[in-house]
Design an enzyme around this catalytic site. Structure first.
Site, PDB file in Angstrom:
ATOM      1  N   GLY A   1       0.847  -1.182   0.000  1.00  0.00           N
ATOM      2  CA  GLY A   1       0.000   0.000   0.000  1.00  0.00           C
ATOM      3  C   GLY A   1       0.882   1.231   0.000  1.00  0.00           C
ATOM      4  O   GLY A   1       2.042   1.168   0.425  1.00  0.00           O
TER       5      GLY A   1
ATOM      6  N   GLN B   1       3.238   9.855   1.308  1.00  0.00           N
ATOM      7  CA  GLN B   1       4.497   9.119   1.292  1.00  0.00           C
ATOM      8  C   GLN B   1       5.352   9.447   0.069  1.00  0.00           C
ATOM      9  O   GLN B   1       6.539   9.121   0.043  1.00  0.00           O
ATOM     10  CB  GLN B   1       4.247   7.611   1.339  1.00  0.00           C
TER      11      GLN B   1
ATOM     12  N   CYS C   1       6.255  -0.243   7.464  1.00  0.00           N
ATOM     13  CA  CYS C   1       5.868   0.927   6.662  1.00  0.00           C
ATOM     14  C   CYS C   1       7.069   1.380   5.848  1.00  0.00           C
ATOM     15  O   CYS C   1       8.161   1.509   6.386  1.00  0.00           O
ATOM     16  CB  CYS C   1       5.392   2.059   7.579  1.00  0.00           C
ATOM     17  N   LEU C   2       6.830   1.628   4.568  1.00  0.00           N
ATOM     18  CA  LEU C   2       7.911   2.083   3.688  1.00  0.00           C
ATOM     19  C   LEU C   2       8.522   3.386   4.188  1.00  0.00           C
ATOM     20  O   LEU C   2       9.677   3.674   3.923  1.00  0.00           O
ATOM     21  CB  LEU C   2       7.363   2.296   2.269  1.00  0.00           C
TER      22      LEU C   2
ATOM     23  N   HIS D   1      -4.165   1.276   7.780  1.00  0.00           N
ATOM     24  CA  HIS D   1      -2.817   1.853   7.753  1.00  0.00           C
ATOM     25  C   HIS D   1      -2.744   3.008   6.749  1.00  0.00           C
ATOM     26  O   HIS D   1      -2.224   4.088   7.054  1.00  0.00           O
ATOM     27  CB  HIS D   1      -1.826   0.741   7.389  1.00  0.00           C
ATOM     28  N   GLU D   2      -3.301   2.783   5.558  1.00  0.00           N
ATOM     29  CA  GLU D   2      -3.203   3.815   4.509  1.00  0.00           C
ATOM     30  C   GLU D   2      -4.100   5.015   4.826  1.00  0.00           C
ATOM     31  O   GLU D   2      -3.711   6.162   4.575  1.00  0.00           O
ATOM     32  CB  GLU D   2      -3.562   3.226   3.136  1.00  0.00           C
TER      33      GLU D   2
ATOM     34  N   HIS E   1      -2.324   7.287   7.141  1.00  0.00           N
ATOM     35  CA  HIS E   1      -1.326   8.159   6.498  1.00  0.00           C
ATOM     36  C   HIS E   1      -1.951   9.486   6.059  1.00  0.00           C
ATOM     37  O   HIS E   1      -1.305  10.531   6.100  1.00  0.00           O
ATOM     38  CB  HIS E   1      -0.729   7.475   5.264  1.00  0.00           C
TER      39      HIS E   1
HETATM   40 ZN    ZN Z   1       2.902   3.197   5.757  1.00  0.00          ZN
END
Ligand code: ZN
Length: 195
Positions: free
Chosen positions: A45, A50, A88-89, A130-131, A134
């Protein structure tokens, strides 16, 4: 399509609530680039902040479901689960177990303005939560408690900010002359600058 650089902590764009995508704004290119970026870096995701864009958009590809949502509204139900954990990236190198509702549904629109709805349990439910977080400037490490929370904070403090994130933080703190700055796409351009 383009693979975009993924912002990492402590980049302030990750802590800035994203703005609604205005009616009629064409984000097809953004969604295509975000999807390519997510696949290129092996993510399941990716939310627009991000990649430095302060708009309420995310893409996902997990547990047999894939898509994108503009202006998602999240609804959760079911018992909170800690497994199987999350990474998480934008918070590289860490993996913890925040409690997430076992079921989630998001409703929003696609890039053509058509209504979409994604409903999931397990990994997909976790990903949708999670997304959406963000887009509110919330990171999964904020959802931890107990010893995991303490350890995550310790390890985040120990990480060296990347130069770009340091530059943005310096501008936010008024340490950099305005002549040094340049316009950037996304949240950092909104009135008041990064928060
Ligand atoms: Zn993330």
């Amino acid at each position: 399509m383009t693979v975009l650089p993924v912002r990492t902590v402590p980049d302030p764009v990750l802590r800035t609530p994203a703005a609604a995508v205005p009616d009629g704004q064409d984000v097809r290119g953004l969604v295509a680039d975000m999807t390519e970026t997510m696949h290129a870096v092996g993510g399941v995701g990716l939310a627009a902040p991000q990649v430095g864009v302060g708009l309420r958009v995310f893409v996902f590809d997990v547990a047999g479901a894939a898509g994108h949502v503009l202006n998602p509204v999240l609804e959760t139900s079911g018992a909170p689960l800690r497994e199987p954990g999350e990474g998480c990236l934008s918070v590289p190198g860490l993996r913890y177990h925040p409690a997430r509702a076992s079921e989630a549904v998001v409703r929003g629109t696609d890039v053509e303005g058509r209504p979409v709805e994604y409903r999931g349990t397990g990994l997909l439910a976790r990903c949708l939560q999670h997304e959406t977080d963000h887009l509110d400037g919330v990171l999964y490490v904020d959802r931890l408690d107990g010893e995991e929370r303490r350890e995550a904070r310790r390890r985040l403090r120990a990480q060296t900010p990347e130069p770009e994130a340091r530059r943005i933080a310096a501008r936010r703190d008024g340490l950099v002359d305005s002549a040094f700055t340049r316009r950037r796409p996304g949240a950092s351009d909104r009135p008041g600058g990064p928060r």
